[in-house]
Design a protein around this motif. Structure first.
Motif, PDB file in Angstrom:
ATOM      1  N   PRO A 283       8.456  47.686  35.919  1.00 36.81           N
ATOM      2  CA  PRO A 283       7.526  48.789  36.688  1.00 36.81           C
ATOM      3  C   PRO A 283       8.591  49.890  37.460  1.00 36.81           C
ATOM      4  CG  PRO A 283       6.631  46.851  36.965  1.00 36.81           C
ATOM      5  CD  PRO A 283       7.920  46.631  36.539  1.00 36.81           C
ATOM      6  N   HIS A 284       8.451  50.895  37.177  1.00 34.49           N
ATOM      7  CA  HIS A 284       9.120  51.902  38.217  1.00 34.49           C
ATOM      8  C   HIS A 284       7.987  52.221  39.142  1.00 34.49           C
ATOM      9  CE1 HIS A 284      13.427  52.770  37.275  1.00 34.49           C
ATOM     10  NE2 HIS A 284      12.829  52.104  36.479  1.00 34.49           N
ATOM     11  N   ASN A 285       8.328  53.034  40.338  1.00 30.77           N
ATOM     12  CA  ASN A 285       7.322  53.284  41.407  1.00 30.77           C
ATOM     13  C   ASN A 285       7.000  54.808  41.547  1.00 30.77           C
ATOM     14  OD1 ASN A 285       5.920  51.877  43.570  1.00 30.77           O
ATOM     15  ND2 ASN A 285       7.482  52.868  45.075  1.00 30.77           N
ATOM     16  N   ASP A 286       7.068  55.628  40.514  1.00 30.17           N
ATOM     17  CA  ASP A 286       6.725  56.918  40.699  1.00 30.17           C
ATOM     18  C   ASP A 286       5.459  57.434  41.335  1.00 30.17           C
ATOM     19  OD1 ASP A 286       9.174  58.062  38.978  1.00 30.17           O
ATOM     20  OD2 ASP A 286       8.468  56.445  37.855  1.00 30.17           O
ATOM     21  N   ARG A 287       4.453  56.455  41.013  1.00 25.49           N
ATOM     22  CA  ARG A 287       3.025  56.707  41.855  1.00 25.49           C
ATOM     23  C   ARG A 287       2.990  55.973  42.943  1.00 25.49           C
ATOM     24  NH1 ARG A 287      -1.258  58.679  38.452  1.00 25.49           N
ATOM     25  NH2 ARG A 287      -2.784  57.244  39.684  1.00 25.49           N
TER      26      ARG A 287
ATOM     27  N   PHE B  57      13.765  45.175  47.706  1.00 29.46           N
ATOM     28  CA  PHE B  57      13.099  46.158  48.593  1.00 29.46           C
ATOM     29  C   PHE B  57      12.709  47.636  47.633  1.00 29.46           C
ATOM     30  CE2 PHE B  57      16.198  43.805  51.014  1.00 29.46           C
ATOM     31  CZ  PHE B  57      15.267  42.777  51.567  1.00 29.46           C
ATOM     32  N   GLY B  58      13.068  47.394  46.394  1.00 33.21           N
ATOM     33  CA  GLY B  58      12.604  48.735  45.487  1.00 33.21           C
ATOM     34  C   GLY B  58      13.727  49.688  45.138  1.00 33.21           C
ATOM     35  N   ASN B  59      14.780  49.389  45.463  1.00 34.20           N
ATOM     36  CA  ASN B  59      15.687  50.531  45.118  1.00 34.20           C
ATOM     37  C   ASN B  59      15.836  50.521  43.589  1.00 34.20           C
ATOM     38  OD1 ASN B  59      18.134  51.866  45.347  1.00 34.20           O
ATOM     39  ND2 ASN B  59      19.335  50.240  44.603  1.00 34.20           N
ATOM     40  N   GLY B  60      16.071  51.936  43.475  1.00 41.33           N
ATOM     41  CA  GLY B  60      16.127  52.146  41.876  1.00 41.33           C
ATOM     42  C   GLY B  60      15.935  53.820  41.785  1.00 41.33           C
ATOM     43  N   GLU B  61      16.104  54.113  40.506  1.00 42.41           N
ATOM     44  CA  GLU B  61      16.021  55.657  40.190  1.00 42.41           C
ATOM     45  C   GLU B  61      14.803  56.285  40.877  1.00 42.41           C
ATOM     46  OE1 GLU B  61      18.474  57.318  39.016  1.00 42.41           O
ATOM     47  OE2 GLU B  61      19.134  56.331  37.234  1.00 42.41           O
ATOM     48  N   ARG B  62      14.622  57.629  41.011  1.00 36.09           N
ATOM     49  CA  ARG B  62      13.526  58.378  41.609  1.00 36.09           C
ATOM     50  C   ARG B  62      12.849  57.613  42.696  1.00 36.09           C
ATOM     51  NH1 ARG B  62      13.298  57.736  36.684  1.00 36.09           N
ATOM     52  NH2 ARG B  62      11.201  56.731  36.705  1.00 36.09           N
ATOM     53  N   ALA B  63      11.765  57.369  42.705  1.00 39.72           N
ATOM     54  CA  ALA B  63      10.762  56.348  43.672  1.00 39.72           C
ATOM     55  C   ALA B  63      11.380  54.917  43.699  1.00 39.72           C
ATOM     56  CB  ALA B  63       9.511  56.622  43.477  1.00 39.72           C
ATOM     57  N   GLY B  64      12.033  54.567  42.686  1.00 41.57           N
ATOM     58  CA  GLY B  64      12.450  53.290  42.862  1.00 41.57           C
ATOM     59  C   GLY B  64      11.818  52.442  41.868  1.00 41.57           C
ATOM     60  N   ASN B  65      12.477  51.075  41.832  1.00 42.68           N
ATOM     61  CA  ASN B  65      11.758  49.876  40.879  1.00 42.68           C
ATOM     62  C   ASN B  65      10.645  49.446  41.440  1.00 42.68           C
ATOM     63  OD1 ASN B  65      13.762  49.832  38.160  1.00 42.68           O
ATOM     64  ND2 ASN B  65      15.154  49.989  39.896  1.00 42.68           N
ATOM     65  N   LEU B  66      10.367  48.027  40.924  1.00 43.61           N
ATOM     66  CA  LEU B  66       9.262  47.271  41.507  1.00 43.61           C
ATOM     67  C   LEU B  66      10.113  46.480  42.611  1.00 43.61           C
ATOM     68  CD1 LEU B  66       7.239  45.086  41.863  1.00 43.61           C
ATOM     69  CD2 LEU B  66       8.532  43.887  40.085  1.00 43.61           C
ATOM     70  N   ASP B  67       9.475  46.650  43.751  1.00 45.82           N
ATOM     71  CA  ASP B  67      10.094  45.798  44.933  1.00 45.82           C
ATOM     72  C   ASP B  67       9.581  44.365  44.799  1.00 45.82           C
ATOM     73  OD1 ASP B  67      10.694  44.383  47.258  1.00 45.82           O
ATOM     74  OD2 ASP B  67       9.704  46.192  48.421  1.00 45.82           O
ATOM     75  N   ILE B  68      10.514  43.562  44.191  1.00 46.93           N
ATOM     76  CA  ILE B  68      10.450  42.296  43.764  1.00 46.93           C
ATOM     77  C   ILE B  68      10.210  41.390  45.154  1.00 46.93           C
ATOM     78  CG2 ILE B  68      12.885  41.105  43.780  1.00 46.93           C
ATOM     79  CD1 ILE B  68      12.090  40.848  40.661  1.00 46.93           C
ATOM     80  N   ILE B  69      10.753  41.665  46.278  1.00 47.66           N
ATOM     81  CA  ILE B  69      10.655  40.776  47.445  1.00 47.66           C
ATOM     82  C   ILE B  69       9.220  41.097  47.849  1.00 47.66           C
ATOM     83  CG2 ILE B  69      11.290  40.736  49.757  1.00 47.66           C
ATOM     84  CD1 ILE B  69      13.146  39.672  47.897  1.00 47.66           C
ATOM     85  N   ASN B  70       8.560  42.244  47.802  1.00 48.84           N
ATOM     86  CA  ASN B  70       7.182  42.497  48.055  1.00 48.84           C
ATOM     87  C   ASN B  70       6.365  41.714  47.221  1.00 48.84           C
ATOM     88  OD1 ASN B  70       5.177  45.372  48.743  1.00 48.84           O
ATOM     89  ND2 ASN B  70       4.746  43.489  48.895  1.00 48.84           N
TER      90      ASN B  70
END
Length: 436
Positions: free
Chosen positions: A241-245, A268-281
Motif C-alpha cells: 500500500p502507498h499512502n496517497d490518501r 517510517f513510510g518513506n517512498g514515492e509521493r506521500a510514501g509507502n506503508l509505514d511498517i513501523i506504525n
C-alpha cells in the motif's frame, strides 16, 4: 478548484464480505522495501556502503524478507546485490527480494544479479490498468497478459537450475487502478505458469500503487481476489500500500483481515509521493494490541537514528509511537490523568498497561518518563507534581500541588516558554520546601 473532474472509486457490487467480522491475531510476513522503493524516492540515493549498513539494521530489527534492489536499473543496485551474495552477508533465515520488469533483457540481468543466492524472491511485475495498457503501452488486454506469461516463463527457465530456494512473486503493478476481473485473469495465467504447491508457494502481490480508495474498498478487493485466484492454498497474498490518501496503515490492517499474508512497506513510510506503508506504525499497532509484532521494536530509536542519518529525512515529532513528542503531554488535564494512571499501575502491580493517553509504556522502547510530562503555561498542578514525585522523590499534598501549580504557571507565562526539569525543582525548593 473543479472537483467535478474527479470520480468516485468503484465499489464491488453484490459482494458478501467476510473481513469485517475478523480481527488480527498474528503478525503477517513483513517485507521491507526501503532499499528499493524507498531508495528510489530519495533525492540522493544510498551508496553501496549506506545500503549495507541499512540492510544490517533491517536484519537486526527482525525483517525476514528484504527487497534489496532493482538490479536492471543501475550498477549500484546490481553490485549491491552481488556484494550481499558473494560476501555471504545474508543470514540463512532472511530472503532477499529483487524487482524485475517484464522485459527479457532486464529479466536476464536481474537473474544474473541473484546467482548463487540462498533464499531469493524474484518479484516480476507489469502494469495492468486499462489506461496504461491503452495509452502508455498501446497494447490489448491479451497482449498485456501475454507479456506477463512470457516473462514469467522466461524467468522460470533462467532460474530452474538455481541451487538455492527460489520463490516467484508476481504483481499486477497498477492493481489499484485495474479492473478486478482482468486482475484475476492475468494473475491466474501467471499462477498456471509457476504451478505453486503448498510446499513451494508463490507470492501474488496486490499493490495500492496509487492509493485512490478508502481502506474498506481496498479490503473488499483483496478478499475478492483471494476468493477467485487459483490454488489459493499454494499462494502467499501480499499487499503493497502507498499512502496517497494518508490511510495506508488502515488499508494494510483491513487487507490482512481480508486475507493478505504479507505486507510490504518501509521504515517510517518513506517512498514515492506521500510514501509507502509505514511498517513501523503497523507493527506498533499490533504490539499495542497484545500481539507479538515479530520485530524487535525495543531498538527503534537506534534504527530511527540510522534512518535519519542515511536518508536525510526526519521522523516527525508526532509520529505514532516513535516521534520524540509522542509520549509528551503539556495539557494539565492530560498530565493529571497520566500521573494518576502511572501511580496506579505501579501501586497495583498490574500486569496490563492501562495509562490514559499513553498507548504503550515508553520504557518498552527504552524511553524513560522524563519527557512524558513537560510543563509550560498550559500545564496544571498534575504536571508539576509529577516532576517533583518522579525526579525528586517527594509527593506533594493537595494544597501544595495547587499552590505549586500556580507558581509554575506564572513562571512559564513570564518566561513565555516551557520550564526545564531543573527549573521546576529549583522553584519547588524555593517556594514549597522552604515555605517562602
Amino acid at each position: 478548484m473543479n472537483f467535478k473532474k474527479y470520480q468516485q472509486y468503484p465499489t464491488i457490487q453484490n459482494f458478501k464480505r467476510e473481513w469485517a467480522d475478523k480481527t488480527i491475531t498474528k503478525a503477517p510476513i513483513y517485507c521491507s522495501v526501503d532499499l528499493r522503493d524507498g531508495n528510489q524516492a530519495l533525492e540522493n540515493p544510498l551508496t553501496i556502503e549506506q545500503k549495507l549498513e541499512y540492510f544490517k539494521s533491517l536484519v537486526r530489527l527482525g525483517f525476514k524478507q528484504i527487497e534489496v534492489s532493482y538490479p536492471s536499473a543501475s550498477d549500484t543496485d546490481f553490485n549491491f546485490t552481488r556484494k550481499l551474495i558473494e560476501e555471504d552477508l545474508i543470514p540463512d533465515d532472511v530472503a532477499i527480494q529483487i524487482l524485475i520488469p517484464a522485459k527479457k533483457e532486464w529479466i536476464k540481468k536481474s537473474v544474473e544479479a541473484m546467482k548463487d543466492v540462498k533464499n531469493g524472491i524474484f518479484h516480476l511485475y507489469n502494469p495492468t490498468n486499462e489506461f496504461q495498457r491503452r495509452v502508455v503501452f498501446q497494447k490489448s488486454d491479451d497482449e498485456i497478459v501475454q507479456m506477463a506469461v512470457e516473462s514469467m516463463q522466461y524467468l522460470v527457465e533462467l532460474t530452474k537450475d538455481f541451487k538455492g530456494n527460489v520463490i516467484y512473486q508476481y504483481s499486477p503493478e497498477s492493481f489499484s487502478q485495474t479492473n478486478l476481473d482482468f486482475a484475476i485473469k492475468i494473475c491466474n495465467e501467471v499462477i498456471n505458469i509457476v504451478k505453486p504447491t503448498v510446499e513451494n508457494k508463490m507470492i501474488i502481490n496486490l499493490p495500492n500503487t496509487l492509493e485512490s480508495c478508502t481502506p474498506n474498498i481496498y479490503a473488499d478487493r483483496i478478499e475478492y481476489m483471494c476468493k477467485n485466484l487459483h490454488h489459493r492454498e499454494a499462494l502467499i497474498i501480499s499487499v503493497h500500500p502507498h499512502n496517497d490518501r494518508g490511510t495506508s496503515v488502515a488499508s494494510s490492517e483491513l487487507a490482512v483481515l481480508a486475507g493478505a499474508d504479507k505486507v510490504e512497506g518501509t521504515l517510517f513510510g518513506n517512498g514515492e509521493r506521500a510514501g509507502n506503508l509505514d511498517i513501523i506504525n503497523f507493527a506498533f499497532n499490533i504490539y499495542s494490541s497484545g500481539i507479538d509484532p515479530k520485530l524487535d521494536l525495543s531498538i527503534i530509536d537506534e534504527v530511527k537514528n540510522m534512518y535519519e542519518e542515511k536518508t536525510q529525512l526526519f521522523v516527525h515529532p508526532r509520529h505514532p509511537f516513535v516521534g520524540n513528542m509522542i509520549f509528551t503531554a503539556f495539557s494539565g488535564g492530560h498530565q493529571d490523568a497520566i500521573k494518576k494512571g502511572i501511580d496506579f499501575y505501579r501501586q497495583s502491580e498490574s500486569k496490563i498497561w492501562n495509562v490514559p493517553y499513553l498507548p504503550i509504556d515508553p520504557k518498552d522502547i527504552n524511553r524513560g518518563y522524563e519527557n512524558v510530562i513537560r510543563v509550560n503555561s498550559q500545564s496544571g498542578k498534575g504536571g508539576a507534581s509529577f516532576i517533583i514525585s518522579e525526579f525528586f522523590g517527594v509527593n506533594l499534598s493537595k494544597d501544595e500541588a495547587i499552590k505549586f501549580g500556580d507558581i509554575i504557571k506564572k513562571e512559564s507565562d513570564k518566561l513565555q516558554r516551557e520550564l526545564k526539569k531543573e527549573e521546576i525543582i529549583n522553584l519547588y525548593e524555593k517556594y514549597i520546601k522552604k515555605g517562602i
